[in-house]
Design a protein around this motif. Structure first.
Motif: not given
Length: 456
Positions: A387-391, A402-407, A412-419
């Motif tokens: 799941n992207p952005g989930i610890d 390393p570039d997460d979160p992306h825009l 115009g909202k941030p989002y995660y590409k990877a978990g």
């Protein structure tokens, strides 16, 4: 084998899509593993559909069965150990050397030589709308031998034969290709690296210029969603096989990769040729371009067999090999690999689009194909795996990117590409069902429910 829920003599669905239609998107898929052991090059295959080679077998009772589990409490296969709504669990090795069950290496004229591996395979599927069009296959490859397995490569061999059983010879017009990058359906300005090996029917089999319930208008593809090697090398090769005429056994080949595959330009025969095709970095051009001359880009010219190049371009009984590696596997160690087999709907949107096809320039035909649903489902397969952005493990890391979160440029909202790199094998669950109460009186049934938890 007879799997759970399938009785002897009954034809099991083979990646049927959509479910219940009788349209199949897989005839045979198999796991191939190759490595250098001592000074020998060995490859063990679950199946080689052309030579009917099978080199991986279950280990005997009680591990010879395919086990089904489910996390649905209403299922007869319910188990608290289940990951998905339908898990299939199997274990097998390549150590069987019975000549009656394994084939000789025809090139080296020797019997099957095992790598000494055990594979624990588990597949997961769900009925949720975001996950119903893919299956996750989780492999754990264990070195149970005494030799270091060096420069190991793994591959998926796929002979899709996409057709409905009522269509005569419907499997003989498959096309295949590779999709490296694609815009995400949620935002066309965001391009993702998807690495999907795909296959489809050439025209979707329209009937009287109309698609019906028997028309295979979709597309199926494979994608690696987990690998222990962050710098994974991919390769994609396709070919057609023919034992009667070697001129008709053909596949694309770069001039710097030219090699005799045991008398063929397409089918790799024997361990060393199989390992060669798995380990050489090559991305074959899409099948529809078979009649286009690519010699200026470093490829051998199209087949000189009369009419074959044009026949291949508009569909054939094709198989592909999607390979990845390298890995190192010492004795006692294991490697995890997770792969998605996904489908996409409406790949063919118009029953007359195949009339755009020109073997000398298939650009107009290719432009009419729609990969968007395959891309969506393949991305969801990766998101469900991790799941992207989930610890997940609570160590404070939400993403391996390393570039997460992306825009997101569209919202115009941030989002995660990877978990966080820890498998979840889960997606957003549905809300819990409301508590129901029933009361009956003559001519009437009254239903009451409390939806507070479901609605919040």
């Amino acid at each position: 084998c007879i799997g759970p829920g399938i009785t002897e003599g009954e034809l099991a669905p083979s990646f049927e899509f959509p479910a219940g239609t009788g349209v199949n998107y897989l005839f045979q898929g198999a796991f191939w593993i190759g490595a250098v052991a001592d000074d020998d090059t060995l490859v063990s295959v679950g199946a080689d559909g052309w030579q009917r080679v099978n080199e991986m077998y279950p280990r005997g009772v009680p591990l010879d069965n395919i086990i089904q589990l489910s996390n649905r409490k209403t299922s007869q296969f319910y188990s608290p150990e289940a990951i998905s709504e339908q898990d299939y669990v199997a274990e097998y090795t390549d150590t069987l050397i019975d000549a009656a069950l394994t084939q000789r290496d025809y090139v080296l004229n020797r019997p099957h030589k095992p790598l000494g591996i055990k594979v624990l395979q588990r597949s997961y599927s769900w009925s949720f709308s975001y996950a119903e069009d893919f299956v996750l296959m989780d492999f754990k490859v264990v070195n149970i031998g005494e030799r270091d397995l060096r420069k190991m490569y793994m591959a998926l061999y796929v002979d899709a034969d996409i057709w409905h059983t009522i269509t005569p010879d419907g499997f003989a017009d498959d096309i295949t290709g590779y999709l490296e990058n694609a815009p995400t359906p949620a935002c066309p300005d965001v391009v993702e690296n998807v690495n999907i090996a795909w296959t489809a029917d050439f025209d979707g089999d329209p009937v009287n210029n109309v698609f019906n319930q028997f028309s295979p208008t979709g597309v199926a593809g494979t994608r690696v969603v987990r690998s222990p090697n962050p710098e994974l090398q991919f390769s994609f090769n396709w070919w057609v096989s023919n034992g009667d005429d070697t001129n008709l056994d053909w596949g694309p080949r770069r001039t710097d990769n030219n090699r005799d595959y045991g008398g063929y330009l397409g089918t790799p025969e024997g361990d060393r040729n199989k390992y060669y095709i798995m380990s050489r970095p090559e991305f074959d051009y899409d099948q529809i371009y078979s009649a286009v001359d690519h010699t200026a880009q470093g490829w051998l010219p199209p087949s000189n067999a009369p009419g074959l190049a044009e026949d291949l371009a508009n569909g054939y009984d094709t198989r592909y090999l999607f390979s990845f590696g390298p890995f190192e596997l010492p004795p006692g160690d294991s490697l995890p690999i997770t792969i998605a087999y996904a489908a996409g709907d409406k790949f063919h949107k118009n029953p007359n689009d195949f009339r755009l096809f020109n073997s000398a320039d298939p650009t107009a035909y290719y432009s009419a194909l729609d990969f968007s649903d395959l891309v969506t489902n393949s991305l969801w397969a990766g998101w469900v795996y991790d799941n992207p952005g989930i610890d997940t493990d609570g160590n404070g890391t939400k993403s391996t990117d390393p570039d997460d979160p992306h825009l997101n440029p569209c919202t115009g909202k941030p989002y995660y590409k990877a978990g966080d790199g820890v498998p979840d094998f889960a997606g957003p669950p549905p809300p819990p069902a409301p508590q129901l109460r029933f009361s009956a009186s003559p001519g009437k049934v009254e239903i009451r429910w409390n939806g507070k938890v479901s609605e919040t």
